[in-house]
Design an enzyme around this catalytic site. Structure first.
Site, PDB file in Angstrom:
ATOM      1  N   ASP A 162     -83.919 -32.010 -53.996  1.00 37.68           N
ATOM      2  CA  ASP A 162     -84.210 -32.203 -52.571  1.00 37.68           C
ATOM      3  C   ASP A 162     -83.536 -33.498 -52.117  1.00 37.68           C
ATOM      4  O   ASP A 162     -82.317 -33.599 -52.161  1.00 37.68           O
ATOM      5  CB  ASP A 162     -85.721 -32.225 -52.349  1.00 37.68           C
ATOM      6  CG  ASP A 162     -86.106 -32.052 -50.887  1.00 37.68           C
ATOM      7  OD1 ASP A 162     -85.208 -31.890 -50.027  1.00 37.68           O
ATOM      8  OD2 ASP A 162     -87.312 -32.084 -50.576  1.00 37.68           O
ATOM      9  N   ARG A 175     -77.274 -35.505 -44.138  1.00 37.44           N
ATOM     10  CA  ARG A 175     -78.392 -36.454 -44.069  1.00 37.44           C
ATOM     11  C   ARG A 175     -77.987 -37.810 -44.642  1.00 37.44           C
ATOM     12  O   ARG A 175     -78.580 -38.309 -45.600  1.00 37.44           O
ATOM     13  CB  ARG A 175     -79.631 -35.922 -44.805  1.00 37.44           C
ATOM     14  CG  ARG A 175     -80.196 -34.647 -44.225  1.00 37.44           C
ATOM     15  CD  ARG A 175     -81.506 -34.274 -44.883  1.00 37.44           C
ATOM     16  NE  ARG A 175     -82.065 -33.061 -44.301  1.00 37.44           N
ATOM     17  CZ  ARG A 175     -83.209 -32.495 -44.685  1.00 37.44           C
ATOM     18  NH1 ARG A 175     -83.923 -33.049 -45.654  1.00 37.44           N
ATOM     19  NH2 ARG A 175     -83.648 -31.396 -44.106  1.00 37.44           N
TER      20      ARG A 175
END
Length: 366
Positions: free
Chosen positions: A202, A259
């Site tokens: 993640d 991100r």
């Protein structure tokens, strides 16, 4: 505490590199070898008019950025300073050390495998810890670190026992089944510096749920998808709004896909002197977050920075960034609280970044 915010408006000064600029970048390499800052005061000295700004050396031993701010009862970030120095060579000993209540400097030697178990491989770090790798081959693999209390949606202000004052340096992280590092639940004064992050399932370094006064500096991110999340989700304003003050500087986003970071609610977020290479996007500012983006170098990045992303629009001020072979310009919107309100800093010129950052980011550089 320096907490009286000033605002600045976006000057919109990014520029696309020309062949002449590219030649200048190469020419800088030799001069930087002799002109790099060496004194302890280089992090705060203002450059003379027309001179190239400088930052502290890559191996600086003191936290800077938001991790250096006197706030929330903590004067900067010192980690385990003043506590015992211990060395971990096994999983059991490492997990014992990082969970102790007292200040501790935990040195990591060699490779330590973090078990998955009932925690999905995430292991808690207690306050007042320095976790630092020895040499250039210290590694945590298979799991990640959680810096913060267990999640509780009903807690909407910093609890007295929030985890704080944690330093993580000179470690390689890979292979986690969840995040590589997760900062959560109002943790504050966290410094993550000179690490190597790859192949997490993640996030690489997620900062969320009211955490505050964080600096992420001189790290290399590669072979990873969702790199840096700042702000839990679009519905988490109660915990995140007015917090999440984070500095990202001199990181090498080496084909880390997205991100880098993705921001919600936070203001100000300071993103400066980072090197971006082959990313789908660099920075996304959403949910009325406020980002100051300056002195970065973007090479082959589809969207260097966005404010129209998902959820409500964010705000972003940019200045003096360089874009090379990027498909879209930097999106700007609104005004943002000035980071200098909180701490002093100086910059490398954006043209220096592709020389300085790859040479100084990652492990074995402190």
């Amino acid at each position: 505490m320096r907490l009286s915010p000033a605002r600045l408006s976006p000057p919109g000064k990014s520029r696309r590199a020309t062949p002449r600029t590219a030649l200048a970048v190469v020419a800088l390499a030799a001069s930087l070898l002799t002109a790099a800052p060496t004194g302890p005061d280089s992090a705060v000295a203002e450059p003379a008019p027309g001179a190239a700004p400088r930052v502290a050396p890559a191996g600086s031993a003191a936290a800077d950025g938001f991790a250096s701010v006197d706030a929330l009862g903590q004067d900067g970030t010192t980690g385990g300073a003043g506590g015992a120095v211990v060395t971990a060579t096994t999983t059991a000993r490492f997990l014992e050390y990082i969970s102790r209540p007292e200040p501790l400097v935990v040195q990591v030697k060699g490779t330590i495998t973090l078990p998955t178990g009932s925690t999905d491989g995430m292991h808690p770090v207690a306050s007042d810890k320095t976790i630092v790798g020895l040499g250039d081959d210290a590694r945590l693999t298979g799991g990640g670190l959680t810096i913060g209390l267990p999640v509780d949606d009903d807690v909407t202000s910093p609890p007295a026992n929030a985890v704080h004052n944690v330093i993580v340096r000179n470690l390689s992280f890979d292979g986690a089944t969840d995040d590589l590092i997760n900062v959560q639940m109002f943790s504050h004064h966290i410094w993550i510096d000179h690490n190597d992050f790859s192949n997490g399932d993640d996030g690489a370094v997620d900062v969320k749920r009211g955490s505050d006064f964080v600096t992420v500096s001189w790290n290399r991110f590669h072979d990873h998808d969702k790199t840096l999340l700042l702000g839990h989700d679009d519905a988490n304003a109660a915990q995140d709004r007015g917090r999440l003050r984070t500095t990202y500087h001199h990181n090498f986003f080496d084909a880390s896909d997205q991100r880098n970071p993705r921001v919600r609610f936070a203001e100000p977020v300071h993103v400066y002197n980072n090197h971006y290479r082959d990313n789908s996007y660099g920075v996304a500012s959403a949910m009325d977050a406020g980002v100051v983006l300056e002195g970065n170098y973007f090479h082959s990045v589809n969207n260097p920075a966005r404010v129209d992303f998902s959820g409500d629009l964010g705000r972003l001020v940019e200045r003096d960034n360089i874009l090379v072979d990027c498909n879209h310009p930097i999106e700007t919107r609104g005004s943002v609280v000035e980071p200098r309100t909180y701490y002093p800093y100086t910059l490398h010129r954006a043209a220096e970044v592709p020389i300085v950052v790859p040479a100084g980011a990652g492990v074995g550089k402190i």
